[in-house]
Design an enzyme around this catalytic site. Sequence first.
Site, PDB file in Angstrom:
ATOM      1  N   GLY A   1       0.809  -1.201   0.000  1.00 57.98           N
ATOM      2  CA  GLY A   1       0.000   0.000   0.000  1.00 57.98           C
ATOM      3  C   GLY A   1       0.844   1.253   0.000  1.00 57.98           C
TER       4      GLY A   1
ATOM      5  N   ASP B   1       4.423   1.361  -1.161  1.00 60.91           N
ATOM      6  CA  ASP B   1       5.132   1.336  -2.441  1.00 60.91           C
ATOM      7  C   ASP B   1       4.374   0.434  -3.403  1.00 60.91           C
ATOM      8  OD1 ASP B   1       6.946   1.515  -4.479  1.00 60.91           O
ATOM      9  OD2 ASP B   1       8.496   0.314  -3.504  1.00 60.91           O
ATOM     10  N   LYS B   2       3.374   0.993  -4.057  1.00 64.24           N
ATOM     11  CA  LYS B   2       2.486   0.189  -4.883  1.00 64.24           C
ATOM     12  C   LYS B   2       3.151  -0.345  -6.153  1.00 64.24           C
ATOM     13  CE  LYS B   2      -1.817   2.339  -3.357  1.00 64.24           C
ATOM     14  NZ  LYS B   2      -2.542   1.091  -3.027  1.00 64.24           N
TER      15      LYS B   2
ATOM     16  N   ASN C   1      -8.172   4.784   3.452  1.00 66.73           N
ATOM     17  CA  ASN C   1      -7.873   4.848   2.019  1.00 66.73           C
ATOM     18  C   ASN C   1      -8.934   4.104   1.228  1.00 66.73           C
ATOM     19  OD1 ASN C   1      -6.747   2.439   0.207  1.00 66.73           O
ATOM     20  ND2 ASN C   1      -6.256   1.958   2.354  1.00 66.73           N
ATOM     21  N   ARG C   2      -9.164   4.606   0.036  1.00 75.53           N
ATOM     22  CA  ARG C   2     -10.001   3.897  -0.925  1.00 75.53           C
ATOM     23  C   ARG C   2      -9.331   3.982  -2.301  1.00 75.53           C
ATOM     24  NH1 ARG C   2     -13.796   8.166   0.685  1.00 75.53           N
ATOM     25  NH2 ARG C   2     -13.737   9.907  -0.803  1.00 75.53           N
TER      26      ARG C   2
ATOM     27  N   GLY D   1      -8.271   1.657  -4.302  1.00 78.15           N
ATOM     28  CA  GLY D   1      -8.886   0.792  -5.316  1.00 78.15           C
ATOM     29  C   GLY D   1      -7.889   0.140  -6.256  1.00 78.15           C
TER      30      GLY D   1
ATOM     31  N   SER E   1      -8.990  -6.519   0.397  1.00 78.06           N
ATOM     32  CA  SER E   1      -9.165  -5.066   0.311  1.00 78.06           C
ATOM     33  C   SER E   1     -10.652  -4.745   0.200  1.00 78.06           C
ATOM     34  CB  SER E   1      -8.428  -4.515  -0.919  1.00 78.06           C
ATOM     35  OG  SER E   1      -8.797  -3.162  -1.145  1.00 78.06           O
TER      36      SER E   1
ATOM     37  N   ASN F   1     -11.832  -2.075  -1.115  1.00 74.99           N
ATOM     38  CA  ASN F   1     -12.009  -1.021  -2.109  1.00 74.99           C
ATOM     39  C   ASN F   1     -12.182  -1.507  -3.549  1.00 74.99           C
ATOM     40  OD1 ASN F   1     -11.665   1.020  -0.085  1.00 74.99           O
ATOM     41  ND2 ASN F   1      -9.483   0.553  -0.118  1.00 74.99           N
TER      42      ASN F   1
ATOM     43  N   LYS G   1      -3.693 -12.811   2.549  1.00 80.82           N
ATOM     44  CA  LYS G   1      -4.013 -11.643   3.379  1.00 80.82           C
ATOM     45  C   LYS G   1      -5.504 -11.599   3.648  1.00 80.82           C
ATOM     46  CE  LYS G   1      -2.788  -6.822   4.045  1.00 80.82           C
ATOM     47  NZ  LYS G   1      -1.930  -5.705   3.574  1.00 80.82           N
TER      48      LYS G   1
END
Length: 400
Positions: free
Chosen positions: A107, A109-110, A155-156, A158, A219, A221, A259
């Site tokens: 989240g 370092d995407k 956060n969202r 997505g 997630s 999102n 996860k």
Amino acid sequence: MWYDKTPSTLHFLTNMFLKKKMKSLLYVTAGAATVFGGICLYKEDGAFYRNIIMPIIHLLDAETAHNLGIFVSEHRLLPKTKYKDPAVLRVEVLGKVFPNPIGIAAGFDKDGRAIPGLKDMGFGFVEIGSVTPQPQPGNPKPRLFRLTEDGAVINRYGFNSEGHNQVLPRIKYAKNNESVIVGVNLGKNKISVDPVKDYVEGVEKFGPIADYLVINISSPNTPNLRSLQSKENLKMLLQPIISSRDKLGVTKKPLIFLKLAPDLSTEERKDISEVLKQKDCKVDGLIISNTTIHRPSLVSQHKNEIGGLSGEPLRDTSTEMIRELSRLTNGMPIIGVGGITSGKDAYDKIKAGASLIQIYSALVYEGPPIVRKIKAELADLLEQDGHKSINEAVGKNARQ
């Protein structure tokens, strides 16, 4: 005398003198501030970051500040940590040796840009992503919010991602040029009609280079993503993933972590543990937990924003979930994440059953010195309890 003594002339000369002195004073002050700031950065002064650097950065909107953090890490603009990991922080998990158990959560370092700088901060491992097969922009902005009074973030995003093909070369470069353990968090594209195919593609793409892969189906999102955690869906997802990993033509095959969301019911957690006991669905470990859609007692102005909540409000929930899943899976390796701001927080998760720890929200508020702080405090706690390594403490309280 050589100069005119009229009041206007004296006033002019006085102003010139004062301006010159003020300019000199400003130069000296700026120089001193620069030197002081440089020393504080070099010494990884937590108070300097917490009280000066981070509040200045927080004048920017949350996503711009996030992007600034990536830029600084990508170009290694901060001094490398001077903290030397003591032997007590060394941990072995499933044959991989980590210099310390503190990693950066997915989240941050995407797209795999910041790995060298994150290593310089002192992280024992780096998880990048979530990465989707095809590039996608994610949700509309604004989509990241600081809840300062709550020590939290919503956060969202997505699954905004540059895609497999853009990220892969960066992972290869980091693995070939840095001594660093790298995990790749895999996601599915929002409009994908075949989620299983998306995850299998990720395994095939990153499996030969990553130390571990994360199947992110938690997630909140991405529409319908969390439904993949249901018993039957999870079976249909994990079987081809495990099979694809096992068929990789590499000597060292990546570990597979799953996860999970903290919002799962007790029955859903039991169902997942039963699926994971099946040979063709057996992953190597779990990451507990992702963000929550629940809203505990929050006071920040952004408390009602849609998205996943992380940070301090998630601390106890994630720790208890670690304890529960450790029991249900008979001690399966766990990476614990959620609300960690101190060595004690990390130690609580380790004693609950986590072998490794990840942080993210704490970095938003404390800056890079938080890594050193957590490691030093954790080392002290381990030594106080007579432990010679992390492994000795893992799951100490899992069955209490």
